[in-house]
Design a protein around this motif. Structure first.
Motif, short mmCIF file in Angstrom:
data_model
loop_
_atom_site.label_atom_id
_atom_site.label_comp_id
_atom_site.label_asym_id
_atom_site.label_seq_id
_atom_site.Cartn_x
_atom_site.Cartn_y
_atom_site.Cartn_z
N SER A 3 -26.42 -13.06 20.97
CA SER A 3 -26.40 -12.05 19.81
C SER A 3 -27.20 -10.75 20.38
O SER A 3 -28.49 -10.89 20.60
CB SER A 3 -26.90 -12.33 18.51
N TYR A 58 -28.43 -12.22 8.24
CA TYR A 58 -26.91 -12.11 8.55
C TYR A 58 -26.80 -12.35 10.18
O TYR A 58 -26.15 -13.04 10.88
CB TYR A 58 -26.39 -10.74 7.90
N VAL A 62 -24.47 -14.95 12.74
CA VAL A 62 -23.54 -14.59 13.44
C VAL A 62 -23.90 -15.09 14.88
O VAL A 62 -22.88 -15.52 15.78
CB VAL A 62 -23.54 -12.95 13.74
N ALA A 67 -18.70 -13.79 15.55
CA ALA A 67 -18.07 -12.82 14.93
C ALA A 67 -16.64 -12.74 14.46
O ALA A 67 -15.71 -12.07 13.88
CB ALA A 67 -18.57 -11.29 15.09
N SER A 72 -17.64 -13.68 10.72
CA SER A 72 -18.50 -12.58 9.92
C SER A 72 -18.34 -12.88 8.54
O SER A 72 -19.52 -12.81 8.03
CB SER A 72 -17.67 -11.37 10.47
N SER A 75 -20.43 -16.00 8.04
CA SER A 75 -21.95 -15.44 8.24
C SER A 75 -22.53 -14.83 6.78
O SER A 75 -23.75 -15.00 6.60
CB SER A 75 -22.10 -14.58 9.37
#
Length: 633
Positions: A3, A58, A62, A67, A72, A75
């Motif tokens: 991420s 959040y 993710v 995503a 998304s 999440s």
């Protein structure tokens, strides 16, 4: 999955910004009058923390789900779910700790500290909300249990409203009536010393306290037979007016609360506000309640003349009993120090109250304002008009009013004026708008009176306005170093100004109502129920009628002691002579009263312009009006 650090940084910054914005909104709401039952500071803070927590979680979800392919949305939903868990103290550290360690970013330490702080605060915020809800439910339960009791609802919990509530309960105990239920709306439960102290004091009195605004409370769930009294006692004129208009209006069908379903004569609205704007806005206003505005200054002066200046032991009134005999008349000479709200109201009232057969009224009023006379003349032009002032026409109001402008009680000009008036003054009032200044001026006045007075009344009574109850108890019977009493009477006690007698006492207004009906109808015996009801509604809805009738009743009490209706006069005169003298005196009083209200003469009556065609000498009145004064008096 990796991420990007930018996502964590963006989430952190967004969360902090949202928290700051929410806190600012909460503070603004806290400082404003509360008008909405739902949008409250605590609600805003809880909602802000919830959203801030969802935002910080959040990026972690993710990182786990990705995503793409709906990751998304999933999440976001999982972040919201985790934010809920925070408020019930679930261990959700693992959600973000692991993923955050694999990210190269400056936000690692701040992220952890920030999230930990929110995690610790969330349960306490939820607990506060639950306790607040329980208190609200508890308050409503207590209110429902008092279904058949008389209720007094105050728009705000303050020292003034608490003082008045204590007086109400004390009055009901004294007369042996069932105690009413006291309700405070807008009661702040925050733990600062003043607010918390007021709340605890109210609870000690077994009062019901609501945090909500008076407009948001469902207080209409009460017996229609039990009287309800709403008292608007806020510091803001705008808030008082808004609440009054909202309470008076008839709500749309199905809208709650609905006080229009109650009997109007059993539902009263008291607006404690002396502003001119409130008078204009509410005068003559009708609606779901019987409304009455309380003007502090006028109410204080009415009670002063009606009760406080009468000696309970001797049955004498201070204004008339101290008068000095001069030739065929007794002279009343009042020195009035200060023309603020109370002082101006007293000057106006003395002009009509001092009208008495066989007495001559003289008033010297002083103020530090160099335009004091011009300002008073603007309010009451004919009261100072040379055609009526300083005259002794038995068919007209008899008074000699002199206003001394630009007199500072701390300068030599004050001493010079007192030296000039000391020998003739029979009564003195001090009302400079500040308790400390009033006491200082009253003490100085007594010293100067002792120094210069060489007349027939060397030690006239001095009355000084002081609102602080504790200081009044300490300064009662104040004396100098040689233990010689200053003979200063302290009036205007805070506990007296906000007392049952001052606000709700039905005696004075009850007599005034009977007088209004008596004066308005041709015959009280033949008056129909509809006519009496109309006049009663007129009395309560219009301050013009109410204040006029109250002034007549206050004056008539003195007339029965010192005027044509006294026992001494009844022994020496025929009924016709007494009625004629009483009728002439009443017209003298009425002339002075109308002029004190700002009215002037005009051959055609125009209420909007404050012009009246009957502001003439008694012998110039139409015969029908003379006969009415003759018979009614």
């Amino acid at each position: 999955m990796d991420s990007p650090g930018t996502m964590w940084e963006a989430a952190f910054i967004l969360s902090v910004v949202l928290l700051i914005i929410g806190s600012i909104v909460a503070v603004v709401l806290y400082r404003q009058p509360r008008r909405n039952a739902i949008v409250r500071p605590l609600t805003i803070i809880i909602l802000t923390v919830f959203v801030a927590m969802a935002v910080v979680y959040y990026p972690a979800y993710v990182w786990r789900l990705g995503a793409e392919d709906g990751g998304s949305v999933e999440s976001l939903l999982l972040s919201i779910q985790t934010a809920f868990k925070v408020f019930k103290i679930d261990n959700v550290y693992d959600v973000y700790v692991g993923p955050l360690q694999d990210v190269q970013t400056w936000v690692k330490a701040p992220y952890t500290i920030y999230t930990t702080v929110l995690y610790m605060c969330a349960p306490f915020l939820l607990l506060s909300f639950v306790l607040s809800f329980i208190k609200s439910v508890s308050a409503y339960c207590a209110y429902v249990l008092s279904y058949h009791r008389e209720v007094y609802v105050f728009s705000k919990l303050s020292s003034r409203s608490l003082t008045l509530a204590r007086s109400v309960l004390a009055h009901y105990k004294k007369v042996g009536r069932r105690l009413p239920q006291i309700v405070f709306a807008g009661a702040s439960l925050e733990a600062d010393s003043t607010a918390y102290g007021l709340y605890e004091a109210a609870r000690d009195l077994r009062c019901i306290c609501f945090r909500k605004d008076i407009l948001s409370l469902r207080l209409d769930i009460h017996s229609k037979r039990a009287r309800m009294n709403f008292i608007l006692i806020g510091d803001s004129h705008h808030e008082n007016n808004t609440q009054a208009l909202r309470l008076l209006e008839r709500p749309a069908k199905g809208e709650k609360p609905n006080y229009a379903a109650r009997r109007r004569e059993n539902t009263w609205l008291y607006v404690i506000d002396s502003s001119k704007g409130t008078e204009l806005l509410l005068d003559g206003k009708t609606g779901a309640m019987t409304i009455r505005r309380i003007d502090h200054a006028r109410q204080f002066i009415h009670n002063l003349l009606w009760e406080d200046l009468w000696d309970a032991q001797t049955g004498e009134h201070a204004l008339f009993s101290t008068a000095v005999a001069e030739d065929s008349l007794r002279r009343i000479s009042v020195l009035l120090v200060g023309l603020g709200k109370n002082g101006t109201a007293l000057l106006k009232a003395l002009a009509w109250f001092g009208q008495m057969e066989g007495y001559a009224l003289e008033i010297h009023a002083l103020d530090h304002d160099h335009a004091a006379e011009e300002k008073f003349r603007f309010q009451c032009p004919e009261l100072l008009d040379e055609r009526y002032n300083h005259k002794s026409d038995p068919n007209e109001a008899i008074h000699s009013i002199t206003i001394h402008s630009g007199v500072d009680t701390n300068k030599q000009v004050f001493s010079d004026l007192v030296k000039e008036l000391a020998g003739t003054t029979t009564l003195a009032f001090v009302s400079l708008g500040n308790g400390e200044r009033n006491i200082d001026a009253a003490l100085n006045l007594r010293v100067l009176m002792e120094r210069y007075a060489k007349g027939t009344n060397p030690r006239p009574p001095i009355y000084a306005v002081l609102h602080d109850s504790e200081k009044i108890s300490m300064l009662t019977s104040v004396s100098d170093f040689s233990e010689e009493n200053y003979f200063i009477n302290l009036i205007g006690d805070y506990q007296e100004l906000f007392s049952y007698q001052m606000i709700f006492d039905p005696r004075l207004e009850g007599e005034a109502l009977q007088y209004h009906i008596f004066w308005s109808v041709k015959s009280t015996e033949d008056a129909s129920e509809k006519e009496v009801k109309k006049k009663t509604g007129e009395f309560w809805s219009k301050e013009y009628y109410r204040n006029s009738s109250i002034s007549r009743v206050i004056h008539n009490k003195a007339v029965r002691k010192y005027g044509p209706l006294s026992e001494e006069n009844r022994k020496e005169r025929t009924e016709a002579e007494i009625a004629l003298a009483a009728g002439m005196l009443e017209h003298r009083r009425w002339n002075a009263y109308m002029r004190s209200e700002g009215y002037v003469y005009n051959d055609v009556r125009n209420n909007l312009a404050k012009q009246h065609n009957l502001l003439v000498r008694y012998d110039e009145l139409p015969l029908a009006e003379q006969e009415k004064d003759f018979k009614k008096s």
